[in-house]
Design an enzyme around this catalytic site. Structure first.
Site: not given
Length: 481
Positions: A400, A452
């Site tokens: 992005t 994560h």
């Protein structure tokens, strides 16, 4: 997927198809035909907006448009009839119904011989004499019982026989007492449609009101409003202190639908499903900017757009090659980590309809000119609003570029189903220590968010450090590739 049904040998119906992967509804943006227009097989009759993109729908047969079931701006469930076509104009067959019972409510007629079933927006099986306008809250038991029978017919659960007279004392058909049972999405739908759940007859298990029940209840109300416009349309409940909310000078309420609805659902789902970690690095990209300038003059790059995003995309692909474990997805259902041996590189694009993330299929196999051409095509298609749902499916990692808005960096949210997203900040001239001296250099900040659950801090740091190292020394595109 083409969806159509046949009401007779003369009239055929075209239903809203599933133009994406499991989409349940779409908004009709624009009709390109009107009743009386001649259409041919493959001709585009309307444009719809799904949760992913705007798509043009072609009609799969020839004929003359008989009826448009929905107006522009209406959100229609997949499988509902949107247009009927006279495939044998000029024949002497009896004309098909001008509209479904939802558009032409009539009072229940006395019991008589059934004349057959006609198609409705939800299910089949309504007898011609069984439709009736739904009673308001507090109506007599007789009207409530008739509404219950009509409700079952609209949902496709009733019989074709006319509604029989109901004994007023029968409490089983009376509206339920107390707070109606319905799930939150169904309550919101009822609120948006202006339907009082207390007037809806439930057909779900244990007396739960379903979406179909609400739609069936809304159909007679909408039709009645069209026939008698002097009756006030139901509106959403507003805060008593501020009765004027819609259309006031102080506020504007915009329905959440289409791409905006999909963005909201995806971002909430991602933010509260994948534990996000974001790391940052500031890097001197002066050499990268020089490389961009040189590539613009290279004849091998003629006809394609060369910009910093191209080099950043290539740098990320090389970093993934060096750290392939980051290119993976978490499979919650099977409790597995799915490692992808291909890279479908997503590029977040701001469009008039909202944020979309189309991706470049098998970007890891493309040369620099091929990657530049794919980026150019992706951006142009997105700006024109022509990105297909297939182009947005199957992404593995995303970039992005918030720098185009002058922003230094951000903490991007993962695209659902992906494990990493790289945010690129604005490239600015800043004082930088270069070869022992403070000099003006072109500098940017990168941010990498990762899931994560499957990407540890070490792995995420290595990926981000590799991208930064390539942008600092673009020759690593050769030595590391």
């Amino acid at each position: 997927m083409t969806t159509m049904t046949q009401t007779s040998a003369r009239f055929r119906e075209f239903k809203m198809p599933d133009v994406g992967e499991g989409l349940t509804e779409a908004e009709i943006l624009k009709w390109f035909v009107q009743p009386g227009d001649t259409v041919t097989d493959g001709q585009v009759v309307c444009e719809v907006e799904t949760a992913k993109a705007a798509v043009e729908l072609p009609i799969p047969f020839d004929g003359v448009v008989h009826e448009l079931r929905f107006a522009e701006g209406t959100t229609v469930d997949v499988g509902e009839v949107i247009i009927t076509v006279d495939v044998a104009p000029g024949s002497e067959d009896a004309p098909a119904p001008a509209a479904a019972p939802a558009q032409e409510p009539v009072e229940a007629a006395p019991a008589e011989e059934p004349k057959g079933r006609t198609p409705v927006l939800v299910g089949y099986g309504v007898a011609e004499s069984s439709t009736k306008r739904r009673p308001r809250k507090g109506a007599a038991p007789e009207a409530a019982a008739v509404a219950a029978a009509v409700q079952a017919e609209l949902n496709g659960h009733g019989s074709a026989a006319p509604v029989a007279p109901v004994v007023p004392q029968a409490p089983v058909d009376a509206p339920p007492v107390g707070r109606p049972l319905a799930k939150p999405p169904v309550r919101k739908l009822a609120k948006d449609l202006g339907i009082d759940l207390a007037t809806v007859v439930p057909t779900g298990k244990d007396g739960i009101i379903t979406r179909e029940d609400v739609h069936a209840a809304a159909a007679p109300v909408a039709a009645a409003a069209a026939v008698a416009p002097e009756v006030a349309e139901p509106v959403a409940v507003s805060v008593p202190e501020t009765p004027a909310t819609v259309g006031s000078a102080r506020e504007t309420r915009i329905p959440v639908k289409g791409v905006r609805k999909a963005i909201a659902q995806a971002m909430v789902g991602s933010a509260f499903t994948a534990p996000h970690v974001t790391e940052f690095v500031t890097v001197d990209v002066t050499r990268t900017m020089k490389l961009v300038a040189e590539l613009k003059e290279d004849k091998e790059m003629a006809g394609v757009r060369v910009n910093p995003l191209l080099i950043i995309a290539k740098a990320l692909l090389v970093a993934i090659k060096r750290n392939p474990e980051v290119n993976a997805a978490w499979d919650e259902a099977n409790q597995e980590i799915v490692q992808k041996h291909y890279v479908n590189l997503g590029i977040a694009a701001a469009t008039p309809r909202g944020l979309i993330v189309p991706n470049i299929k098998d970007a890891h196999d493309k040369t620099l000119p091929q990657l530049a051409a794919a980026l150019g095509e992706l951006v142009a298609t997105a700006r024109d609003g022509k990105t297909s749902p297939a182009a947005m499916a199957g992404g593995t990692v995303t970039i992005t570029n918030v720098g185009v808005f002058g922003v230094d960096t951000g903490t991007p949210i993962l695209n659902p189903g992906e494990s990493a997203i790289l945010a690129v900040g604005a490239i600015k001239l800043q004082p930088w220590v270069h070869k022992g001296k403070v000099k003006p250099r072109q500098v940017t900040t990168l941010a990498l968010s990762f899931d994560h659950r499957l990407v540890d801090g070490e792995l995420g740091s290595k990926v981000l450090a590799d991208v930064a190292a390539i942008l600092d020394q673009p020759k690593r595109l050769i030595t590391w590739a």
